[in-house]
Write a protein that holds these residues in place. Structure first.
Motif, PDB file in Angstrom:
ATOM      1  N   GLY A 196       0.861  -1.194   0.000  1.00  0.00           N
ATOM      2  CA  GLY A 196       0.000   0.000   0.000  1.00  0.00           C
ATOM      3  C   GLY A 196       0.884   1.226   0.000  1.00  0.00           C
ATOM      4  N   ASP A 236       3.972   1.247   0.836  1.00  0.00           N
ATOM      5  CA  ASP A 236       5.251   0.816   0.235  1.00  0.00           C
ATOM      6  C   ASP A 236       4.969   0.275  -1.169  1.00  0.00           C
ATOM      7  OD1 ASP A 236       7.795   0.023  -0.314  1.00  0.00           O
ATOM      8  OD2 ASP A 236       7.904  -1.536   1.240  1.00  0.00           O
ATOM      9  N   LYS A 282       8.121   5.105 -11.693  1.00  0.00           N
ATOM     10  CA  LYS A 282       8.212   6.565 -11.870  1.00  0.00           C
ATOM     11  C   LYS A 282       6.932   7.107 -12.511  1.00  0.00           C
ATOM     12  CE  LYS A 282      13.160   6.744 -11.849  1.00  0.00           C
ATOM     13  NZ  LYS A 282      14.430   7.013 -12.492  1.00  0.00           N
ATOM     14  N   MET A 312       4.409   7.325  -9.751  1.00  0.00           N
ATOM     15  CA  MET A 312       4.680   8.424  -8.810  1.00  0.00           C
ATOM     16  C   MET A 312       4.309   9.778  -9.425  1.00  0.00           C
ATOM     17  SD  MET A 312       5.661   7.226  -5.943  1.00  0.00           S
ATOM     18  CE  MET A 312       4.721   5.732  -6.130  1.00  0.00           C
ATOM     19  N   LEU A 366       0.645  10.143  -9.339  1.00  0.00           N
ATOM     20  CA  LEU A 366       0.168  10.426  -7.980  1.00  0.00           C
ATOM     21  C   LEU A 366       0.458  11.868  -7.570  1.00  0.00           C
ATOM     22  CD1 LEU A 366       0.943   7.071  -6.147  1.00  0.00           C
ATOM     23  CD2 LEU A 366      -1.310   8.053  -6.593  1.00  0.00           C
ATOM     24  N   ASP A 367       1.600  12.403  -7.980  1.00  0.00           N
ATOM     25  CA  ASP A 367       1.886  13.823  -7.668  1.00  0.00           C
ATOM     26  C   ASP A 367       0.748  14.701  -8.175  1.00  0.00           C
ATOM     27  OD1 ASP A 367       4.318  13.439  -6.469  1.00  0.00           O
ATOM     28  OD2 ASP A 367       5.523  13.963  -8.220  1.00  0.00           O
ATOM     29  N   ARG A 418      -2.589  14.076  -6.360  1.00  0.00           N
ATOM     30  CA  ARG A 418      -2.639  14.647  -5.004  1.00  0.00           C
ATOM     31  C   ARG A 418      -3.070  16.101  -5.042  1.00  0.00           C
ATOM     32  NH1 ARG A 418       2.828  11.257  -3.651  1.00  0.00           N
ATOM     33  NH2 ARG A 418       1.731   9.324  -3.112  1.00  0.00           N
ATOM     34  N   PHE A 464       9.069  14.990 -13.870  1.00  0.00           N
ATOM     35  CA  PHE A 464       9.098  15.003 -12.409  1.00  0.00           C
ATOM     36  C   PHE A 464       9.874  16.225 -11.935  1.00  0.00           C
ATOM     37  CE2 PHE A 464      11.400  12.954  -8.570  1.00  0.00           C
ATOM     38  CZ  PHE A 464      10.480  13.481  -7.677  1.00  0.00           C
ATOM     39  N   GLY A 476      -2.027   8.260  -1.167  1.00  0.00           N
ATOM     40  CA  GLY A 476      -0.965   8.509  -0.195  1.00  0.00           C
ATOM     41  C   GLY A 476      -1.522   9.078   1.086  1.00  0.00           C
ATOM     42  N   LEU A 484       6.376  12.065   4.892  1.00  0.00           N
ATOM     43  CA  LEU A 484       7.638  11.404   4.543  1.00  0.00           C
ATOM     44  C   LEU A 484       8.250  12.029   3.273  1.00  0.00           C
ATOM     45  CD1 LEU A 484       7.807   7.565   4.686  1.00  0.00           C
ATOM     46  CD2 LEU A 484       8.727   8.720   2.715  1.00  0.00           C
ATOM     47  N   ILE A 485       7.410  12.294   2.278  1.00  0.00           N
ATOM     48  CA  ILE A 485       7.909  12.890   1.029  1.00  0.00           C
ATOM     49  C   ILE A 485       8.446  14.307   1.301  1.00  0.00           C
ATOM     50  CG2 ILE A 485       7.191  13.786  -1.245  1.00  0.00           C
ATOM     51  CD1 ILE A 485       5.193  11.376  -1.348  1.00  0.00           C
ATOM     52  N   ARG A 503      11.728  14.008   3.486  1.00  0.00           N
ATOM     53  CA  ARG A 503      12.886  13.522   2.718  1.00  0.00           C
ATOM     54  C   ARG A 503      13.397  14.600   1.779  1.00  0.00           C
ATOM     55  NH1 ARG A 503      12.008   7.473   0.437  1.00  0.00           N
ATOM     56  NH2 ARG A 503      11.085   8.686  -1.225  1.00  0.00           N
TER      57      ARG A 503
HETATM   58  N1  COS Z   1       7.984  11.272  -9.673  1.00  0.00           N
HETATM   59  C1  COS Z   1       8.888  10.624 -10.449  1.00  0.00           C
HETATM   60  N2  COS Z   1       9.825   9.794  -9.950  1.00  0.00           N
HETATM   61  C2  COS Z   1       9.857   9.631  -8.618  1.00  0.00           C
HETATM   62  C3  COS Z   1       8.964  10.287  -7.757  1.00  0.00           C
HETATM   63  C4  COS Z   1       8.001  11.136  -8.322  1.00  0.00           C
HETATM   64  N3  COS Z   1       7.118  11.792  -7.563  1.00  0.00           N
HETATM   65  N4  COS Z   1       9.238   9.919  -6.487  1.00  0.00           N
HETATM   66  C5  COS Z   1      10.281   9.072  -6.559  1.00  0.00           C
HETATM   67  N5  COS Z   1      10.653   8.907  -7.850  1.00  0.00           N
HETATM   68  C6  COS Z   1      11.747   8.101  -8.368  1.00  0.00           C
HETATM   69  C7  COS Z   1      13.003   8.348  -7.565  1.00  0.00           C
HETATM   70  O1  COS Z   1      13.699   9.458  -8.093  1.00  0.00           O
HETATM   71  C8  COS Z   1      13.753   7.056  -7.743  1.00  0.00           C
HETATM   72  O2  COS Z   1      14.397   7.065  -8.976  1.00  0.00           O
HETATM   73  P1  COS Z   1      15.942   6.549  -9.148  1.00  0.00           P
HETATM   74  O3  COS Z   1      15.899   5.112  -8.747  1.00  0.00           O
HETATM   75  O4  COS Z   1      16.238   6.769 -10.582  1.00  0.00           O
HETATM   76  O5  COS Z   1      16.734   7.384  -8.209  1.00  0.00           O
HETATM   77  C9  COS Z   1      12.653   6.004  -7.801  1.00  0.00           C
HETATM   78  O6  COS Z   1      11.471   6.720  -8.185  1.00  0.00           O
HETATM   79  C10 COS Z   1      12.420   5.314  -6.483  1.00  0.00           C
HETATM   80  O7  COS Z   1      12.098   6.321  -5.541  1.00  0.00           O
HETATM   81  P2  COS Z   1      12.257   6.147  -3.974  1.00  0.00           P
HETATM   82  O8  COS Z   1      13.563   5.465  -3.689  1.00  0.00           O
HETATM   83  O9  COS Z   1      11.999   7.451  -3.366  1.00  0.00           O
HETATM   84  O10 COS Z   1      11.083   5.113  -3.656  1.00  0.00           O
HETATM   85  P3  COS Z   1      10.549   4.564  -2.269  1.00  0.00           P
HETATM   86  O11 COS Z   1      10.273   3.129  -2.421  1.00  0.00           O
HETATM   87  O12 COS Z   1      11.454   4.992  -1.153  1.00  0.00           O
HETATM   88  O13 COS Z   1       9.077   5.221  -2.046  1.00  0.00           O
HETATM   89  C11 COS Z   1       7.280   6.669  -1.599  1.00  0.00           C
HETATM   90  C12 COS Z   1       8.711   6.392  -2.138  1.00  0.00           C
HETATM   91  C13 COS Z   1       7.059   6.318  -0.159  1.00  0.00           C
HETATM   92  C14 COS Z   1       7.197   8.152  -1.796  1.00  0.00           C
HETATM   93  C15 COS Z   1       6.242   5.911  -2.468  1.00  0.00           C
HETATM   94  O14 COS Z   1       6.290   4.531  -2.227  1.00  0.00           O
HETATM   95  C16 COS Z   1       4.835   6.394  -2.281  1.00  0.00           C
HETATM   96  O15 COS Z   1       4.441   7.451  -2.778  1.00  0.00           O
HETATM   97  N6  COS Z   1       4.008   5.602  -1.566  1.00  0.00           N
HETATM   98  C17 COS Z   1       2.586   5.880  -1.454  1.00  0.00           C
HETATM   99  C18 COS Z   1       1.858   5.216  -2.558  1.00  0.00           C
HETATM  100  C19 COS Z   1       0.486   5.731  -2.652  1.00  0.00           C
HETATM  101  O16 COS Z   1       0.236   6.918  -2.713  1.00  0.00           O
HETATM  102  N7  COS Z   1      -0.460   4.811  -2.704  1.00  0.00           N
HETATM  103  C20 COS Z   1      -1.822   5.203  -2.802  1.00  0.00           C
HETATM  104  C21 COS Z   1      -2.518   4.207  -3.590  1.00  0.00           C
HETATM  105  S1  COS Z   1      -2.761   4.664  -5.205  1.00  0.00           S
HETATM  106  S2  COS Z   1      -4.523   5.550  -5.125  1.00  0.00           S
END
Ligand code: COS
Length: 386
Positions: free
Chosen positions: A130, A132, A232, A235, A238-239, A242, A313, A369, A376-377, A380
């Motif tokens: 979820g 993660d 990516k 993510m 989701l940005d 949000r 991004f 999220g 956390l975002i 970090r």
């Molecule tokens: N846009 C584009 N790329 C992104 C990004 C974003 N917003 N956030 C992270 N990335 C990229 C990072 O740059 C990284 O790339 P590199 O490997 O090339 O460096 C890669 O993605 C992995 O990022 P990161 O290491 O930060 O990933 P994490 O596993 O630590 O997780 C969080 C990051 C916690 C932010 C993510 O798992 C998250 O958003 N979780 C919530 C999910 C969510 O919202 N679920 C809701 C259900 S969907 S309705």
């Protein structure tokens, strides 16, 4: 991308009128039947609501993020089930294709998404993944020119209505780099749906599990055609989502405040309108000030979102979208809580609208999220080394 100001003003006025004249009067039916009437869905299609965010070249209306947020603010002012009907087409279901898809994928899918002929939903969450998201387990094994998908997706909004999913699965190793985003038509053999989720609120919205058993998906359906980029894509989607949810939260807060002010003007106790008492005014004032703060954040963040290169991004904008999501969804929770308080015992009774909104807004702090993921975002980002 944006719609010219004059056309946008006309569209916004039409949406506001539709909400006032068609949606608000249908709120009780939705609450009772747990269903949005199909006649209303057809009117939404005619108005182009399914294609608000899709560029005109693919059959949509092509709103900018600032414009979309204004529409989301308006839609927040009625039962959230209405927006949910087309919300995944406008946002998380379609944007991955728009941001990272090939031209052929955009042409093949987006016009039908924009018209509402094809409902798309976003399938990231799983029973064990979820917050993660990078830990997702759904496997996609290459077999000739197809991938074979196995896994379970959970709480998938609009899954019962969907004609296709933007679905994240693991094509490679553990971690974010092993994830790909697929376009998965919902009628492929091996796809089945779980029972409908019974939720605390937001009656009329549809969510359930999506189960994949040896589902053969053409390799050409990987968004962008290159495996390993799906995390990516998710993510970035989701940005953007949000920010939309932040605007929506402000809309609900506005509606609850309007209901509360209306009640405070009517209801009499101790020989006066309850709104004439300063303790009641204090609750209304706190809600108004917080709503103003939240909406200001949304507008600022949406302006920044529109100013960055489309589909790319920008960590600073992403951080600000998380700030807006955290503040506005928590704010909507506080405003709804005060709304119930202003209504007194009536606020606990289902026929008063604040009782429903109180339950409905609880989800805003969880989906796309949780508040803790936004913290956390943001944290970090502030602690990064570059
Ligand atoms: N846009 C584009 N790329 C992104 C990004 C974003 N917003 N956030 C992270 N990335 C990229 C990072 O740059 C990284 O790339 P590199 O490997 O090339 O460096 C890669 O993605 C992995 O990022 P990161 O290491 O930060 O990933 P994490 O596993 O630590 O997780 C969080 C990051 C916690 C932010 C993510 O798992 C998250 O958003 N979780 C919530 C999910 C969510 O919202 N679920 C809701 C259900 S969907 S309705």
């Amino acid at each position: 991308m944006s719609l010219d100001t004059e056309s946008f003003e006309l569209l916004l006025a039409a949406v506001q009128r539709f909400i006032r004249e068609r949606l608000v009067p249908a709120e009780n039916i939705v609450e009772e039947l747990d269903e949005v009437p199909s006649a209303i869905v057809e009117e939404m299609k005619e108005m182009g609501l399914f294609g608000l965010s899709i560029p005109e070249e693919y059959g949509g209306i092509g709103l900018s993020m600032q414009q979309e947020c204004q529409v989301a603010f308006a839609l927040g002012q009625t039962a959230l089930a209405f927006r949910s009907v087309f919300g995944t087409n406008v946002g998380i279901g379609s944007q991955g294709i728009l941001m990272d898809g090939t031209e052929a994928q955009k042409q093949a899918f987006l016009p039908r998404v924009a018209s509402g002929e094809l409902i798309m939903s976003f399938a990231l969450t799983e029973p064990d993944a979820g917050s993660d998201a990078a830990a997702l387990k759904t496997r996609a094994e290459l077999d000739g020119d197809h991938y074979v998908l196995n896994g379970v997706k959970r709480y998938i909004t609009n899954a019962p209505r969907a004609g296709a999913f933007t679905l994240m699965a693991r094509t490679g190793d553990a971690g974010a780099g092993g994830i790909s985003s697929f376009i998965v038509p919902s009628d492929l053999p091996g796809i089945s749906l779980g029972k409908p989720d019974k939720k605390m609120g937001q009656r009329g919205t549809k969510t359930c599990d999506v189960i994949l058993e040896n589902v053969r998906v053409p390799a050409a359906n990987i968004i962008g055609g290159v495996p390993g980029k799906g995390f990516k894509t998710a993510m970035k989607v989701l940005d953007r989502g949000r920010l939309h949810v932040s605007a929506l939260s402000c809309g609900v807060a506005q509606r609850v405040l309007d209901e509360s002010v209306g009640y405070a003007r009517e209801r009499k106790q101790f020989g006066k309108r309850i709104g004439d008492f300063q303790l009641v005014q204090a609750m209304l004032a706190d809600s108004q000030a917080e709503l103003y703060a939240g909406w200001s954040m949304v507008q600022d963040c949406a302006r920044r979102y529109d100013a960055k290169p489309a589909g790319q991004f920008d960590p600073d904008v992403g951080m600000r979208a998380s700030c807006a999501k955290m503040f506005c969804t928590e704010m909507a929770g506080r405003v709804a809580d005060r709304g119930v308080q202003v209504h007194g015992g009536a606020g606990y009774i289902n026929e008063y609208k604040v009782e429903r909104f109180y339950r409905d807004v609880r989800l805003l702090r969880l989906y796309e999220g949780t508040t803790q993921i936004q913290q956390l975002i943001i944290g970090r980002h502030l602690m990064r080394d570059d």
